[in-house]
Write a protein that holds these residues in place. Structure first.
Motif, PDB file in Angstrom:
ATOM      1  N   LEU A 329     -13.580  14.130  20.419  1.00  0.00           N
ATOM      2  CA  LEU A 329     -13.870  13.740  19.030  1.00  0.00           C
ATOM      3  C   LEU A 329     -13.300  14.800  18.101  1.00  0.00           C
ATOM      4  O   LEU A 329     -13.199  15.976  18.473  1.00  0.00           O
ATOM      5  CB  LEU A 329     -15.385  13.643  18.829  1.00  0.00           C
ATOM      6  CG  LEU A 329     -16.104  12.600  19.681  1.00  0.00           C
ATOM      7  CD1 LEU A 329     -17.599  12.733  19.519  1.00  0.00           C
ATOM      8  CD2 LEU A 329     -15.654  11.190  19.270  1.00  0.00           C
ATOM      9  N   GLU A 330     -12.933  14.349  16.918  1.00  0.00           N
ATOM     10  CA  GLU A 330     -12.384  15.337  15.968  1.00  0.00           C
ATOM     11  C   GLU A 330     -13.477  16.319  15.555  1.00  0.00           C
ATOM     12  O   GLU A 330     -14.632  15.930  15.337  1.00  0.00           O
ATOM     13  CB  GLU A 330     -11.837  14.615  14.732  1.00  0.00           C
ATOM     14  CG  GLU A 330     -10.441  14.076  15.003  1.00  0.00           C
ATOM     15  CD  GLU A 330      -9.672  13.800  13.720  1.00  0.00           C
ATOM     16  OE1 GLU A 330      -9.142  14.757  13.148  1.00  0.00           O
ATOM     17  OE2 GLU A 330      -9.634  12.624  13.342  1.00  0.00           O
ATOM     18  N   SER A 331     -13.114  17.570  15.485  1.00  0.00           N
ATOM     19  CA  SER A 331     -14.085  18.599  15.102  1.00  0.00           C
ATOM     20  C   SER A 331     -13.381  19.602  14.192  1.00  0.00           C
ATOM     21  O   SER A 331     -12.212  19.448  13.839  1.00  0.00           O
ATOM     22  CB  SER A 331     -14.620  19.300  16.350  1.00  0.00           C
ATOM     23  OG  SER A 331     -13.602  20.099  16.906  1.00  0.00           O
ATOM     24  N   GLY A 332     -14.129  20.648  13.852  1.00  0.00           N
ATOM     25  CA  GLY A 332     -13.581  21.688  12.976  1.00  0.00           C
ATOM     26  C   GLY A 332     -12.409  22.412  13.609  1.00  0.00           C
ATOM     27  O   GLY A 332     -11.619  23.048  12.917  1.00  0.00           O
ATOM     28  N   LYS A 333     -12.335  22.335  14.949  1.00  0.00           N
ATOM     29  CA  LYS A 333     -11.262  23.066  15.642  1.00  0.00           C
ATOM     30  C   LYS A 333     -10.089  22.150  15.989  1.00  0.00           C
ATOM     31  O   LYS A 333      -9.247  22.502  16.808  1.00  0.00           O
ATOM     32  CB  LYS A 333     -11.803  23.719  16.913  1.00  0.00           C
ATOM     33  CG  LYS A 333     -12.821  24.806  16.642  1.00  0.00           C
ATOM     34  CD  LYS A 333     -12.852  25.851  17.705  1.00  0.00           C
ATOM     35  CE  LYS A 333     -11.769  26.873  17.517  1.00  0.00           C
ATOM     36  NZ  LYS A 333     -11.708  27.907  18.510  1.00  0.00           N
ATOM     37  N   SER A 334     -10.077  20.970  15.378  1.00  0.00           N
ATOM     38  CA  SER A 334      -9.004  20.028  15.703  1.00  0.00           C
ATOM     39  C   SER A 334      -7.684  20.459  15.090  1.00  0.00           C
ATOM     40  O   SER A 334      -7.640  20.962  13.972  1.00  0.00           O
ATOM     41  CB  SER A 334      -9.355  18.636  15.198  1.00  0.00           C
ATOM     42  OG  SER A 334     -10.464  18.150  15.908  1.00  0.00           O
ATOM     43  N   GLU A 352      -7.564  19.595  20.415  1.00  0.00           N
ATOM     44  CA  GLU A 352      -8.526  20.634  20.007  1.00  0.00           C
ATOM     45  C   GLU A 352      -7.992  22.015  20.341  1.00  0.00           C
ATOM     46  O   GLU A 352      -7.469  22.241  21.440  1.00  0.00           O
ATOM     47  CB  GLU A 352      -9.866  20.411  20.709  1.00  0.00           C
ATOM     48  CG  GLU A 352     -10.986  21.180  20.056  1.00  0.00           C
ATOM     49  CD  GLU A 352     -12.332  20.607  20.442  1.00  0.00           C
ATOM     50  OE1 GLU A 352     -12.709  19.564  19.881  1.00  0.00           O
ATOM     51  OE2 GLU A 352     -12.987  21.219  21.305  1.00  0.00           O
ATOM     52  N   SER A 363     -14.851  22.047  25.846  1.00  0.00           N
ATOM     53  CA  SER A 363     -14.120  20.832  25.453  1.00  0.00           C
ATOM     54  C   SER A 363     -14.075  19.846  26.611  1.00  0.00           C
ATOM     55  O   SER A 363     -14.262  18.631  26.443  1.00  0.00           O
ATOM     56  CB  SER A 363     -12.695  21.186  25.045  1.00  0.00           C
ATOM     57  OG  SER A 363     -12.710  22.047  23.969  1.00  0.00           O
TER      58      SER A 363
END
Ligand SMILES: Nc1ncnc2c1ncn2[C@@H]1O[C@H](COP(=O)(O)OP(=O)(O)OP(=O)(O)O)[C@@H](O)[C@H]1O
Length: 397
Positions: A329-334, A352, A363
């Motif tokens: 899933l997209e996250s802040g570290k994407s 990621e 991950s």
């Protein structure tokens, strides 16, 4: 005689002090120091109440005599020295003034003396302070000069390092090329065969391992002259070979990936043959994913050349029934999404950023949780001979 005269007489009735007579004194251990009359009585009772009337007169005369003697003893000073009162006063005031003057001059001298001492101390302290200041300035000067020398040395060393790096850079590249040529010479595509230990319900094993490259399978076909068939691979691993030993042969490929070559490890086999065990393993017996990425991070960190800086991104997806499912899933570290496939048919996958093996395993765990445990996929794969496939990409930038 005079001494005798001046001595105070205590011969008053009721005030008789205790006298010790040497003849009548008792031995020391038997001394009874009680006075003839109790002490309280001698000092607290008035003579009038104690004295008999006949002795009152003699007492009065004794008091009279005593008063006269006191007068003689207390003759005023000026009479004794035949001085006039006013003369004495003048003399005294003269002495007082002289004494005051003397005292003042003495005090002034003492104060001057202490002021002088304080001045000397002050001068000495100032001298010490200036000496210390000189010393510290000299030290500071030396340290500054030393720092300057160090900075110059560091600058020279940096320059030497840069020059050396520039000189060895082609050699490093050549080494990489040779290393990868060597790997390629072993085969661009290499096939390893790994067999897992048999389970109890699977009966006796039908394979043998004559050497590290051959697996001998007992076909059980009695019609054949030789019921056993040999299959050759780039390497064969028997059931006794552990995860660490298997990784030893994969390790050079990690270096190759860091050198900029595309590397792919593909695990293929029938259900329950041990693909997941080989790739994922378990927390106590880690598989290739974890080992490869730890090695990747170690190699990247040990590469101290100033030109090399690495960034890692990870993408995990599942292929099932010709469908691709992104497991991250997209996250802040994407990072920017990764494009897979041809321009006509492609998928975009979340990428990621991972900065260490711990983040990588996080991950991966998240991706496995997204994948779930759908048994229907396994059943379908049994029917059609297709299983769901997990694809994990590590992108090195
Ligand atoms: N080398 C090995 N040593 C010990 N146990 C193993 C080994 N390989 C596999 N196993 C065990 O065999 C079982 C099946 O292995 P695994 O799940 O890895 O098979 P698989 O090929 O991934 O199956 P599937 O295709 O159904 O996902 C597991 O219990 C696993 O622990």
């Amino acid at each position: 005689m005079a001494e005798h005269k001046n001595r105070w007489s205590w011969d008053v009735t009721g005030f008789e002090p205790w006298k010790s007579s040497p003849s009548s004194s008792p031995p020391v251990d038997q001394v009874d120091r009680k006075p003839t009359a109790p002490l309280v009585r001698r000092y607290s009772v008035s003579p009038s109440s104690v004295l008999p009337p006949q002795s009152k007169q003699s007492t009065a005369s004794k008091v009279q005599r005593l008063q006269e003697r006191l007068k003689v003893l207390h003759v005023p000073l000026y009479e004794y020295f035949h001085f006039d009162r006013s003369v004495l006063l003048v003399e005294l005031s003269f002495y007082v003034v002289s004494f005051a003057t003397l005292f003042k001059s003495c005090a002034n001298s003492i104060i001057r003396y202490f002021v002088q001492l304080a001045k000397e101390d002050h001068l000495q302290l100032r001298h010490e302070v200036s000496e210390l200041q000189e010393y510290s300035n000299a030290k500071l000067d030396r340290v500054t000069r030393y720092l300057g020398v160090l900075a110059e040395k560091t600058r020279k060393l940096d320059q030497v390092a840069l020059e050396t790096e520039a000189r060895i850079s082609p050699i490093i590249n050549e080494k990489r090329r040779l290393f990868n040529d060597l790997l390629t010479s072993k085969g661009n595509i290499r096939v390893f065969c790994r067999t897992r230990p048999s389970f109890e319900d699977e009966g006796p094993s039908v394979v043998e391992f004559p050497d590290d490259y051959t697996i001998r399978v007992n076909t059980g076909d009695e019609s054949l002259s030789n019921t056993k068939k040999d299959f050759e691979f780039d390497r064969v691993y028997g059931p006794h070979v552990g995860q660490a030993e298997l990784f030893n042969d994969v390790q050079p490929l990690v270096q190759s990936a860091l050198d900029g070559y595309n590397v792919s490890i593909f695990a293929y086999g029938q259900t329950h043959s041990g693909k997941t065990h080989t790739m994922e393993g378990s927390s106590y017996d880690r598989g290739l994913y974890a080992r490869c990425f730890e090695e990747l991070f170690d190699l990247a960190n040990s590469d101290t050349t100033s030109t090399s800086q690495y960034k890692f991104g990870v993408t995990v997806c599942e292929l099932y029934n010709e469908q691709t499912t992104d497991l991250l899933l997209e996250s802040g570290k994407s990072m920017p999404k990764l494009c897979f496939g041809s321009p006509e048919c492609f998928v975009e996958l979340v990428q990621e950023k991972v900065d260490n093996p711990l983040e990588f395993s996080r991950s991966l765990k998240a991706a496995f949780q997204s994948r779930g445990n759908d048994l229907s996929k396994i059943n379908v794969s049994h029917l059609y001979g297709l299983n769901s496939m997990l694809m994990l990409c590590m992108i090195i930038l």
